[in-house]
Scaffold this active site. Structure first.
Site, short mmCIF file in Angstrom:
data_model
loop_
_atom_site.label_atom_id
_atom_site.label_comp_id
_atom_site.label_asym_id
_atom_site.label_seq_id
_atom_site.Cartn_x
_atom_site.Cartn_y
_atom_site.Cartn_z
N HIS A 51 -5.16 -8.72 3.37
CA HIS A 51 -6.70 -8.24 3.59
C HIS A 51 -7.25 -9.11 4.89
O HIS A 51 -6.94 -10.57 4.87
CB HIS A 51 -7.55 -9.00 2.28
CG HIS A 51 -7.22 -8.18 1.05
ND1 HIS A 51 -7.25 -8.69 -0.26
CD2 HIS A 51 -6.71 -6.85 1.11
CE1 HIS A 51 -7.14 -7.69 -0.97
NE2 HIS A 51 -6.82 -6.46 -0.46
N ARG A 98 -0.71 -1.92 -7.18
CA ARG A 98 -1.08 -2.99 -6.36
C ARG A 98 -2.03 -3.87 -6.83
O ARG A 98 -1.95 -5.08 -6.63
CB ARG A 98 -1.55 -2.20 -4.81
CG ARG A 98 -2.07 -3.24 -3.83
CD ARG A 98 -2.39 -2.57 -2.54
NE ARG A 98 -3.18 -3.03 -1.70
CZ ARG A 98 -2.69 -4.09 -0.66
NH1 ARG A 98 -1.76 -4.54 -0.66
NH2 ARG A 98 -3.76 -4.54 0.06
N ARG A 130 0.74 -1.24 -0.29
CA ARG A 130 0.01 -0.15 -0.05
C ARG A 130 0.90 1.27 0.03
O ARG A 130 1.85 1.22 0.52
CB ARG A 130 -0.77 0.16 1.23
CG ARG A 130 -1.96 -1.21 1.34
CD ARG A 130 -2.84 -1.05 2.65
NE ARG A 130 -3.68 -2.02 2.56
CZ ARG A 130 -3.60 -3.28 3.18
NH1 ARG A 130 -2.58 -3.43 4.16
NH2 ARG A 130 -4.54 -4.16 3.46
N LYS A 187 -2.13 -2.15 7.56
CA LYS A 187 -3.53 -1.58 7.98
C LYS A 187 -3.88 -2.44 9.04
O LYS A 187 -3.80 -3.42 8.98
CB LYS A 187 -4.50 -1.87 6.84
CG LYS A 187 -5.66 -1.08 6.82
CD LYS A 187 -6.48 -1.11 5.54
CE LYS A 187 -7.74 -0.14 5.43
NZ LYS A 187 -8.50 -0.39 4.31
N HIS A 239 -2.10 2.62 -5.97
CA HIS A 239 -3.03 1.52 -5.63
C HIS A 239 -3.61 0.87 -7.03
O HIS A 239 -3.59 -0.59 -6.87
CB HIS A 239 -4.37 2.04 -5.19
CG HIS A 239 -5.13 1.09 -4.05
ND1 HIS A 239 -4.62 0.62 -2.95
CD2 HIS A 239 -6.29 0.31 -4.23
CE1 HIS A 239 -5.31 -0.15 -2.37
NE2 HIS A 239 -6.40 -0.28 -3.17
N TYR A 249 -10.51 -9.84 -7.21
CA TYR A 249 -9.59 -10.24 -8.31
C TYR A 249 -9.80 -11.43 -9.10
O TYR A 249 -9.50 -11.58 -10.22
CB TYR A 249 -8.24 -10.32 -7.71
CG TYR A 249 -7.70 -9.13 -7.11
CD1 TYR A 249 -7.21 -8.01 -7.91
CD2 TYR A 249 -7.60 -9.16 -5.77
CE1 TYR A 249 -6.96 -6.85 -7.15
CE2 TYR A 249 -7.22 -7.50 -5.04
CZ TYR A 249 -6.80 -6.91 -5.84
OH TYR A 249 -6.55 -5.53 -5.16
#
Length: 294
Positions: A262, A239, A147, A171, A236, A271
Site C-alpha cells: 500500500h 488477500r 493481488r 501495483k 481479493h 483492517y
C-alpha cells in the site's frame, strides 16, 4: 472543453507523465474528469470560487466517490496552474467535499480458511497436476497476500526453495518483498514438477499465464468444495483475510502496509476497523448480558 483549457490540460498531463510517471490509463482518467468539469463550468481556466461552488449542485446525482475523484483532479490541476504561473490564484478550496465512508472489506474467518485448505490439500494428495496447482495458488494467495494480477503473472522461478521471500513488482510498478512460508514453497515445488521447463510463467495457460478471471473462478470453486458460499470468496477476499488475520495476531500496521504494497497507510488502516467490527460483533453475540432485558 475549449482550446485554452485543452492546452492547459495537455501541459498538466505532460507534467504528470514526466515527473510522476503517470500511466496512460491514469492520464485518460484525468482528461475524462476535466472534460466533465469543463462541461459544468464552461471554462476551467477562468473558473473562480463561485463557479466551483455550483459544481456541488451540478454533480448532486453522482456517487460521492465520483465527486471526490473529480474534485481531487481539479485540485491538483489548479495547484499546477498556479505554481506554473498560468493563473494567479488557486480556487480549489471551494470545490465540493463529499463525505466518503470506505466500505469494510469482506473477510473469511480462520475456520473457513482452514476448511478451504483441508479440502484443497486432500485433493492434492492424489498428485493430480490441477490439484497441486490449486494448492499452490491458495497457499500464495492467503499465505503471502498477493493481488490476483501479481499471482497469475509470477515468473517460473519466482519462488525458490530455501528463500523465505520473493521480490515482486506490483501495483504502480513498485517493487516489494513478499513473505513465502515453508508450506507455500513446498506446494509450489510440487507444482513446478508439472510446469513445462520452457515456460516463463509459474502458472502457464496456453501461450500466456493463467488469467485473473480464471483465478477468480478457481477460488470460488475451492470455496464451494469447502461448503462456503462462492459469492463470499474471491482472490481479493483471501488477500483481505491474510491482512486481517495477521493484524489480529499482533502484526504491526507499518509492516502490514509494506507486505500489502500500500502506498498510503490510510489504505492499510481499514483492517483496524475490520478487526474492531468483529470484536463488537463478538461481544454482542457472546457477552453474558447481551440477551438480558433492561
Amino acid at each position: 472543453m475549449n482550446e485554452s483549457d485543452r492546452a492547459l490540460v495537455d501541459r498538466f498531463c505532460d507534467m504528470m507523465a514526466a515527473e510522476v510517471g503517470a500511466s496512460r490509463n491514469t492520464l485518460l482518467a484525468y482528461r475524462s474528469d476535466f472534460e466533465a468539469a469543463a462541461a459544468a463550468l464552461g471554462s476551467i481556466e477562468k473558473a473562480g470560487p463561485k463557479e466551483l461552488e455550483r459544481l456541488g449542485e451540478a454533480w448532486a446525482d453522482l456517487a460521492p466517490s465520483t465527486v471526490a475523484r473529480r474534485s481531487s483532479a481539479l485540485r491538483r490541476l489548479f495547484g499546477f496552474l498556479m505554481d506554473e504561473g498560468y493563473r494567479p490564484d488557486d480556487p480549489s478550496a471551494a470545490l465540493p467535499k463529499p463525505a466518503l465512508r470506505r466500505p469494510l472489506p469482506k473477510v473469511l474467518d480462520t475456520h473457513e480458511v482452514e476448511a478451504m485448505f483441508a479440502e484443497v490439500e486432500g485433493r492434492a494428495q492424489s498428485g493430480q497436476p490441477i490439484a497441486l496447482r490449486n494448492l499452490a495458488l491458495l497457499e500464495l494467495l492467503y499465505g503471502s497476500g498477493l493481488r490476483a494480477t501479481e499471482l497469475v503473472s509470477l515468473p517460473r522461478r519466482a519462488v525458490r526453495q530455501g528463500q523465505p521471500f520473493l521480490m515482486l513488482r506490483g501495483k504502480g510498478d513498485k517493487e516489494r518483498l513478499v513473505p513465502v512460508s515453508e508450506r507455500a514453497a513446498g506446494a509450489v515445488a510440487e507444482w513446478l514438477k508439472h510446469v513445462p521447463v520452457d515456460s516463463i510463467w509459474l502458472f502457464p495457460s496456453g501461450k500466456k499465464h493463467l488469467s485473473r478471471v480464471r483465478l477468480f473462478q478457481l477460488v470460488r470453486d475451492m470455496a464451494a468444495l469447502a461448503g462456503i458460499a462462492p459469492d463470499r470468496v474471491s482472490p481479493h477476499v483471501l488477500r483481505h483475510a491474510f491482512a486481517t488475520h495477521l493484524l489480529a495476531g499482533g502484526a504491526d500496521l507499518r509492516v502490514l502496509q509494506a507486505l500489502l504494497g500500500h502506498a498510503d497507510i490510510a489504505t492499510t488502516q481499514i483492517y483496524t476497523h475490520v478487526d474492531a467490527a468483529r470484536l463488537v460483533e463478538l461481544v454482542n453475540a457472546r457477552h453474558p448480558l447481551a440477551d438480558q432485558p433492561r
